[in-house]
Design an enzyme around this catalytic site. Structure first.
Site, PDB file in Angstrom:
ATOM      1  N   ALA A   1       1.637  -0.117  10.974  1.00 40.58           N
ATOM      2  CA  ALA A   1       1.167  -1.481  10.721  1.00 40.58           C
ATOM      3  C   ALA A   1       0.467  -1.484   9.370  1.00 40.58           C
ATOM      4  O   ALA A   1       0.193  -0.429   8.798  1.00 40.58           O
ATOM      5  CB  ALA A   1       0.221  -1.946  11.831  1.00 40.58           C
ATOM      6  N   MET A   2       0.165  -2.685   8.865  1.00 38.97           N
ATOM      7  CA  MET A   2      -0.467  -2.816   7.556  1.00 38.97           C
ATOM      8  C   MET A   2      -1.448  -3.975   7.571  1.00 38.97           C
ATOM      9  O   MET A   2      -1.150  -5.053   8.084  1.00 38.97           O
ATOM     10  CB  MET A   2       0.601  -3.024   6.470  1.00 38.97           C
ATOM     11  CG  MET A   2       0.040  -3.222   5.073  1.00 38.97           C
ATOM     12  SD  MET A   2      -0.912  -1.788   4.496  1.00 38.97           S
ATOM     13  CE  MET A   2      -2.017  -2.593   3.341  1.00 38.97           C
ATOM     14  N   GLU A   3      -2.630  -3.746   6.958  1.00 34.40           N
ATOM     15  CA  GLU A   3      -3.770  -4.646   7.086  1.00 34.40           C
ATOM     16  C   GLU A   3      -3.833  -5.760   6.059  1.00 34.40           C
ATOM     17  O   GLU A   3      -4.908  -6.318   5.809  1.00 34.40           O
ATOM     18  CB  GLU A   3      -5.074  -3.841   6.991  1.00 34.40           C
ATOM     19  CG  GLU A   3      -5.343  -3.188   5.629  1.00 34.40           C
ATOM     20  CD  GLU A   3      -4.855  -1.758   5.521  1.00 34.40           C
ATOM     21  OE1 GLU A   3      -5.363  -1.014   4.671  1.00 34.40           O
ATOM     22  OE2 GLU A   3      -3.961  -1.379   6.300  1.00 34.40           O
ATOM     23  N   ASN A   4      -2.719  -6.150   5.437  1.00 35.31           N
ATOM     24  CA  ASN A   4      -2.751  -7.228   4.439  1.00 35.31           C
ATOM     25  C   ASN A   4      -3.713  -8.324   4.889  1.00 35.31           C
ATOM     26  O   ASN A   4      -3.635  -8.796   6.024  1.00 35.31           O
ATOM     27  CB  ASN A   4      -1.355  -7.833   4.266  1.00 35.31           C
ATOM     28  CG  ASN A   4      -0.271  -6.790   4.183  1.00 35.31           C
ATOM     29  OD1 ASN A   4      -0.252  -5.950   3.297  1.00 35.31           O
ATOM     30  ND2 ASN A   4       0.653  -6.823   5.141  1.00 35.31           N
TER      31      ASN A   4
ATOM     32  N   GLU B   1       0.859  -1.190   0.000  1.00 28.34           N
ATOM     33  CA  GLU B   1       0.000   0.000   0.000  1.00 28.34           C
ATOM     34  C   GLU B   1       0.894   1.239   0.000  1.00 28.34           C
ATOM     35  O   GLU B   1       1.835   1.339   0.782  1.00 28.34           O
ATOM     36  CB  GLU B   1      -0.894   0.016   1.251  1.00 28.34           C
ATOM     37  CG  GLU B   1      -1.963   1.101   1.138  1.00 28.34           C
ATOM     38  CD  GLU B   1      -2.930   1.076   2.322  1.00 28.34           C
ATOM     39  OE1 GLU B   1      -4.104   1.371   2.125  1.00 28.34           O
ATOM     40  OE2 GLU B   1      -2.497   0.756   3.444  1.00 28.34           O
TER      41      GLU B   1
ATOM     42  N   HIS C   1      -7.059  -1.654  15.011  1.00 26.89           N
ATOM     43  CA  HIS C   1      -7.117  -0.904  13.747  1.00 26.89           C
ATOM     44  C   HIS C   1      -6.952  -1.848  12.558  1.00 26.89           C
ATOM     45  O   HIS C   1      -7.759  -1.828  11.619  1.00 26.89           O
ATOM     46  CB  HIS C   1      -6.013   0.156  13.753  1.00 26.89           C
ATOM     47  CG  HIS C   1      -5.995   1.042  12.553  1.00 26.89           C
ATOM     48  ND1 HIS C   1      -6.488   2.327  12.569  1.00 26.89           N
ATOM     49  CD2 HIS C   1      -5.542   0.853  11.287  1.00 26.89           C
ATOM     50  CE1 HIS C   1      -6.346   2.878  11.385  1.00 26.89           C
ATOM     51  NE2 HIS C   1      -5.772   1.993  10.579  1.00 26.89           N
ATOM     52  N   GLU C   2      -5.924  -2.682  12.599  1.00 23.81           N
ATOM     53  CA  GLU C   2      -5.646  -3.540  11.444  1.00 23.81           C
ATOM     54  C   GLU C   2      -6.708  -4.618  11.274  1.00 23.81           C
ATOM     55  O   GLU C   2      -7.060  -4.974  10.143  1.00 23.81           O
ATOM     56  CB  GLU C   2      -4.257  -4.169  11.575  1.00 23.81           C
ATOM     57  CG  GLU C   2      -3.116  -3.167  11.713  1.00 23.81           C
ATOM     58  CD  GLU C   2      -3.174  -2.030  10.708  1.00 23.81           C
ATOM     59  OE1 GLU C   2      -3.573  -2.252   9.555  1.00 23.81           O
ATOM     60  OE2 GLU C   2      -2.821  -0.896  11.089  1.00 23.81           O
TER      61      GLU C   2
ATOM     62  N   GLU D   1      -9.474   4.204   6.196  1.00 20.83           N
ATOM     63  CA  GLU D   1      -8.688   4.586   7.361  1.00 20.83           C
ATOM     64  C   GLU D   1      -9.507   5.285   8.442  1.00 20.83           C
ATOM     65  O   GLU D   1      -9.265   5.091   9.633  1.00 20.83           O
ATOM     66  CB  GLU D   1      -7.504   5.464   6.927  1.00 20.83           C
ATOM     67  CG  GLU D   1      -6.523   4.767   6.001  1.00 20.83           C
ATOM     68  CD  GLU D   1      -5.886   3.518   6.629  1.00 20.83           C
ATOM     69  OE1 GLU D   1      -6.054   3.301   7.840  1.00 20.83           O
ATOM     70  OE2 GLU D   1      -5.235   2.770   5.894  1.00 20.83           O
TER      71      GLU D   1
ATOM     72  N   HIS E   1      -9.751  -3.330   9.586  1.00 20.09           N
ATOM     73  CA  HIS E   1      -9.539  -3.240   8.136  1.00 20.09           C
ATOM     74  C   HIS E   1      -9.927  -4.528   7.409  1.00 20.09           C
ATOM     75  O   HIS E   1     -10.190  -4.491   6.199  1.00 20.09           O
ATOM     76  CB  HIS E   1      -8.072  -2.958   7.826  1.00 20.09           C
ATOM     77  CG  HIS E   1      -7.717  -1.509   7.764  1.00 20.09           C
ATOM     78  ND1 HIS E   1      -8.419  -0.590   7.013  1.00 20.09           N
ATOM     79  CD2 HIS E   1      -6.693  -0.814   8.330  1.00 20.09           C
ATOM     80  CE1 HIS E   1      -7.848   0.593   7.122  1.00 20.09           C
ATOM     81  NE2 HIS E   1      -6.805   0.487   7.918  1.00 20.09           N
TER      82      HIS E   1
END
Length: 945
Positions: free
Chosen positions: A325-328, A190, A360-361, A383, A364
């Site tokens: 962080a990232m929501e993959n 992203e 949060h993640e 977001e 998502h």
């Protein structure tokens, strides 16, 4: 995605702390500066006819891909080499043709394409291809047209280096306790970096299924979005891991990691396997995150009434990671400090922050992954919702964390950016990657969350929940725009609000139009200032845009539909009124002593009380401040000081209101008081005005002296009490408050004498470390403990303390070390530099470092990224002289578009410095006079002369 510093991120307090507390509170260390979303303009074309790298004309001249062809399925094989630090791959893409075409346009970036084949029943045949690096595009050319309605498969072989940045398929490393450096490779796609890992249609609306294989060495493992279904042994001690096919999703959610991580696992009550991955020596710090993920995924499964669609959810702590962080989908990735928790070494704020990031993640997985915005202009649909759901979910699953104490700070942070003319609407047109990156800011995240909270309060929580569940169910595996959300909420709100909740009804049956109301908040920038004038029973209301500017014409033409709420001295019942026009009048049942609008600040607007309004509120706060909630008190503190900046309120009035803080004990009001007062002396530190600066510092210490002196040097109490203790003791020690200083010195000396083995209370250790870092010997000892520690919370607090040391040679060396990245990770460089820029002994060093290393920084962190924006606005945000403004302009004006001249953060910087100059020129004499009148007396009380 969680922004490591938006959320608070890398301001050099422990990461988790920063994720939950208002940025403006941390001014010892951090910056201070007092139509539908689907309707996009015509796509910009290339200025000249595009020419491919081989000199031939390129068959497409727009940045967005054509819609003649779309992907259905990707079959991807990757072979990363962690010795040579490169990778090879094969992509087989099944395509569906929507219009006859001889060219397939897709994305690649910094990749060598060696062979392209069209696979057909009659056999494979090669395709010619052209590359256009400016738009990261690749054209596959067929001698015969591809026919509408048919499906075709293409195969591309490619190779690239593992990226040196934090995007795409990039290399990382970590150091074991014995000093060995071990390599890994992980992904961060992203917003527009999947194209740097494999050829693809790298736009969120091109959803497809993905089947992934990864070739690895026996000493490594590979993980991806889906579970591994088998591992095939290959020659040369290699293994090929085959992963199950994903659900239909966007390219930016694809993820894979090759490493030597270990994992721990549990299963949710809905049967989803949760695993947390970390480097081997930190696997014992994963238990809290594992339990939190199980609890939160179960919560969302029930709340949304939509089962989590994958069989597993992995959480991986990555040693090198730029954002928070990232929501993959199925493989969320985190900074180590955002996931790892050691009960003996981590603080209360670490626990709070880690919980919020995981919440949060995982939110998502529904908002963003299951239902995805059509294009990046509506990023806030991902977001803003994820940020909002953090607070909803954690409030229910972890009530002991009292997250309600921290939501208000998100709105104050958003307003700080949204009060500048360089702000942007929540939904705003973007095209190129740098513009897209700039959307990951406080407006998309925090303003998005705050207007959702306002809407929830407006519709009632019951109606809001039903509406968002309807939205998610209706658009599962699809892409949406603003209006889809508003329509889902409109259809349900009339039933739930107008009928079921009669006592809450505050508009006529035909008046509710959620789309019209909310588009006034999403399609125009800024926020309203509501002026309230009470005359007897009559309350006159006026709205205008709140804007920090000396050009009043910039505030014209703005109109919001504002869900007003208020309480009065005569009634604690929350009254409601929808303000749809520039002016209006409402009538009270009786005359009152005071009225407070924007109850608990659930609305995203400021309030100014004309006439005797502020005087009556100040009187109330001085005599009975608990008559208002702590959030109401915090919002009054914020509003009155912000109104000084736009000339609505005299500085004397704001300072008079602050006097009540000597009796305040609640975290939100105390920290907001610090957040408004500390910037005043932080501006002075960058000027030669020591006497007034010290007078202001003395006033603040005296104001909070009673509360500071009541703090225990322990980890006792509720989370909000522990977090407040950390801030107060750090503030007091930095300000040389004698009792605090004496205790901190004593504790530091004992800790050092034990070679760091003595157990310090985690919540006060930052104050202890900050005092210890003042001497060269103490600084060096702390750095050695930083180097050897495997506890992320300890490292974060030591790093913060080192950056606020007065030792200039150490500060300069620390920035250089962070750029080098061997001991201090380069991912932390923005936070290190910004923290040093807040240090009165370091701000010039930070500015010089930023200029000298600009090109290296934008290469590492990417133009438009939040890291670069944080560096720009953070380093310059406390300047308040014409000389510094000229120096800043001179540097940024020398940049080209390719090196960042068009970034929004540069305009924000200019505006902030100009506002600082105006503030200082206008208010310094008033501040001096007021401080002279209000001298501190004995016992920490204040003389209200």
């Amino acid at each position: 995605m969680s922004l490591h510093c938006l959320t608070g991120e890398s301001f050099l307090l422990p990461v988790a702390t920063m994720l939950v507390l208002p940025v403006v509170l941390l001014l010892l260390l951090v910056p201070c500066a007092p139509s539908s979303g689907a309707q996009l303009p015509e796509q910009p074309k290339s200025k000249e006819a595009p020419i491919a790298t081989n000199g031939q004309p390129f068959p497409w001249d727009r940045m967005r891909l054509p819609k003649t062809v779309s992907p259905v399925h990707y079959d991807l094989t990757f072979h990363p080499n962690l010795t040579s630090l490169d990778f090879t791959g094969v992509a087989r893409i099944l395509l569906e043709v929507h219009e006859d075409t001889s060219a397939v346009i897709l994305h690649t970036k910094e990749m060598h394409i060696s062979k392209v084949l069209l696979l057909a029943p009659e056999g494979a045949r090669p395709l010619r291809f052209l590359e256009y690096p400016r738009f990261h595009q690749l054209a596959l050319l067929s001698d015969t047209p591809l026919i509408q309605g048919r499906r075709y498969e293409v195969q591309l072989e490619f190779a690239a280096n593992l990226s040196d940045s934090y995007h795409g398929f990039y290399k990382g490393s970590y150091r074991t306790s014995s000093g060995e450096v071990r390599m890994l490779a992980s992904t961060q796609f992203e917003a527009t970096s999947a194209r740097a890992a494999f050829p693809c249609f790298d736009e969120p609306a091109f959803k497809a299924n993905f089947t992934i294989r990864i070739i690895r060495e026996a000493r490594h493992i590979a993980i991806s979005n889906m579970p591994k279904v088998k591992a095939v042994q290959l020659p040369g001690d290699l293994f090929e891991d085959h992963f199950d096919t994903t659900v239909k999703m966007s390219t930016y959610l694809v993820a894979f990691i090759v490493s030597d991580f270990l994992s721990v696992s549990k299963t949710t009550k809905h049967g989803v396997k949760i695993s947390v991955y970390a480097v081997p020596e930190k696997i014992d710090q994963t238990a809290f995150a594992l339990d939190a993920a199980v609890k939160l995924l179960d919560f969302y499964d029930d709340y949304f009434d939509i089962p989590y669609p994958l069989p597993k959810q992995d959480l991986a702590a990555i040693p090198d990671f730029q954002s928070g962080a990232m929501e993959n989908w199925g493989l969320t990735t985190y900074r180590e400090a955002g996931l790892l928790f050691d009960p003996a070494k981590s603080s209360a704020s670490d626990k709070l922050g880690i919980t919020m990031v995981i919440a949060h993640e995982l939110a998502h997985q529904w908002f963003g992954n299951l239902v995805t915005m059509e294009w990046w202009n509506d990023l806030w649909l991902n977001e803003g919702f994820a940020k909002f759901m953090e607070f909803i979910s954690v409030d229910i699953t972890y009530p002991e964390l009292h997250v309600d104490d921290f939501f208000l700070g998100k709105c104050f942070e958003a307003m700080e950016v949204d009060s500048l003319s360089s702000s942007h609407p929540i939904s705003t047109p973007v095209e190129n990657p740098a513009q897209i990156q700039e959307m990951f800011d406080d407006v998309s995240y925090d303003k998005g969350a705050c207007i959702l909270n306002m809407l929830r309060d407006f519709l009632t929580p019951e109606a809001f929940e039903i509406g968002i569940i309807r939205y998610l169910k209706r658009y599962s595996y699809q892409n949406t725009v603003n209006s889809h959300l508003w329509d889902s909420l409109t259809n349900v709100s009339c039933v739930c609000v107008c009928v079921c909740v009669g006592g809450r009804k505050w508009y006529s049956d035909d008046e509710l139009d959620v789309r019209t109301i909310m588009e006034s908040w999403t399609l125009q920038e800024g926020f309203p200032l509501v002026t309230v004038e009470v005359r007897g029973r009559e309350v006159r209301l006026t709205q205008e845009r709140y804007l920090k500017t000396d050009d009043p014409s910039l505030t014209e033409g703005f109109l919001w539909q504002i869900p007003l709420t208020y309480v009065t001295s005569a009634s604690s019942t929350v009254h409601r009124f929808l303000l749809k026009t520039k002016t209006d009048v409402l009538y009270l049942p009786e005359e009152v002593d005071w009225v407070k609008f924007n109850v608990k600040m659930n609305g995203y607007y400021m309030v100014h009380y004309e006439g005797e309004g502020w005087s009556s509120i100040i009187k109330l706060l001085q005599h009975n401040h608990t008559a208002l909630s702590s959030n109401d008190r915090a919002s009054l503190i914020n509003n009155v000081f912000q109104l000084v900046s736009v000339g609505k309120v005299r500085l004397d009035t704001a300072l008079d209101l602050s006097l009540y803080l000597s009796r305040e004990t609640e975290i939100m009001a105390v920290t907001q008081g610090l957040g408004e007062l500390v910037p005043l002396y932080k501006l002075m530190e960058k000027r030669d005005m020591m006497a007034l600066e010290n007078q202001m510092k003395g006033y603040i210490v005296d104001l909070f002296r009673g509360l500071i002196d009541r703090q225990e040097w322990s980890d006792a109490g509720l989370v909000s009490e522990r977090v407040l203790r950390s801030y107060l003791l750090l503030f007091a020690c930095v300000r040389n408050h004698p009792p605090c200083l004496a205790t901190a010195i004593e504790l530091f000396n004992k800790w050092r004498d034990s070679d760091g083995n003595m157990s310090l209370p985690t919540d006060v250790s930052l104050a202890v470390f900050a005092v210890g870092a003042r001497t060269p010997e103490g600084w060096d000892f702390l750095f050695e403990k930083y180097r050897s520690s495997q506890q992320t919370g300890v490292k974060s607090r030591i790093k913060s303390a080192l950056s606020i040391s007065p030792l200039q040679d150490k500060l300069k060396w620390m920035m250089e070390q962070s750029l080098h990245g061997e001991v201090m990770k380069t991912q932390d460089l923005p936070s290190v530099v910004v923290s040093i820029s807040k240090n009165p002994r370091g701000y010039k060093l930070a500015w010089d470092f930023l200029r000298a290393n600009w090109h290296a920084l934008i290469k590492k962190f990417d133009l438009g990224s939040h890291s670069i924006a944080h560096l720009v606005t953070g380093v310059t945000g406390q300047y308040s002289t014409r000389e510094m403004l000229d120096e800043v302009r001179s540097f940024f004006d020398s940049l080209t578009e390719e090196t960042g001249s068009e970034m929004r953060c540069i305009q924000q910087t200019y505006e902030t410095i100009e506002e600082n100059i105006r503030w200082m020129d206008t208010h310094l004499p008033l501040l001096q006079a007021w401080l002279n009148r209000h001298k501190a007396t004995v016992n920490g009380t204040l003389n209200l002369l």
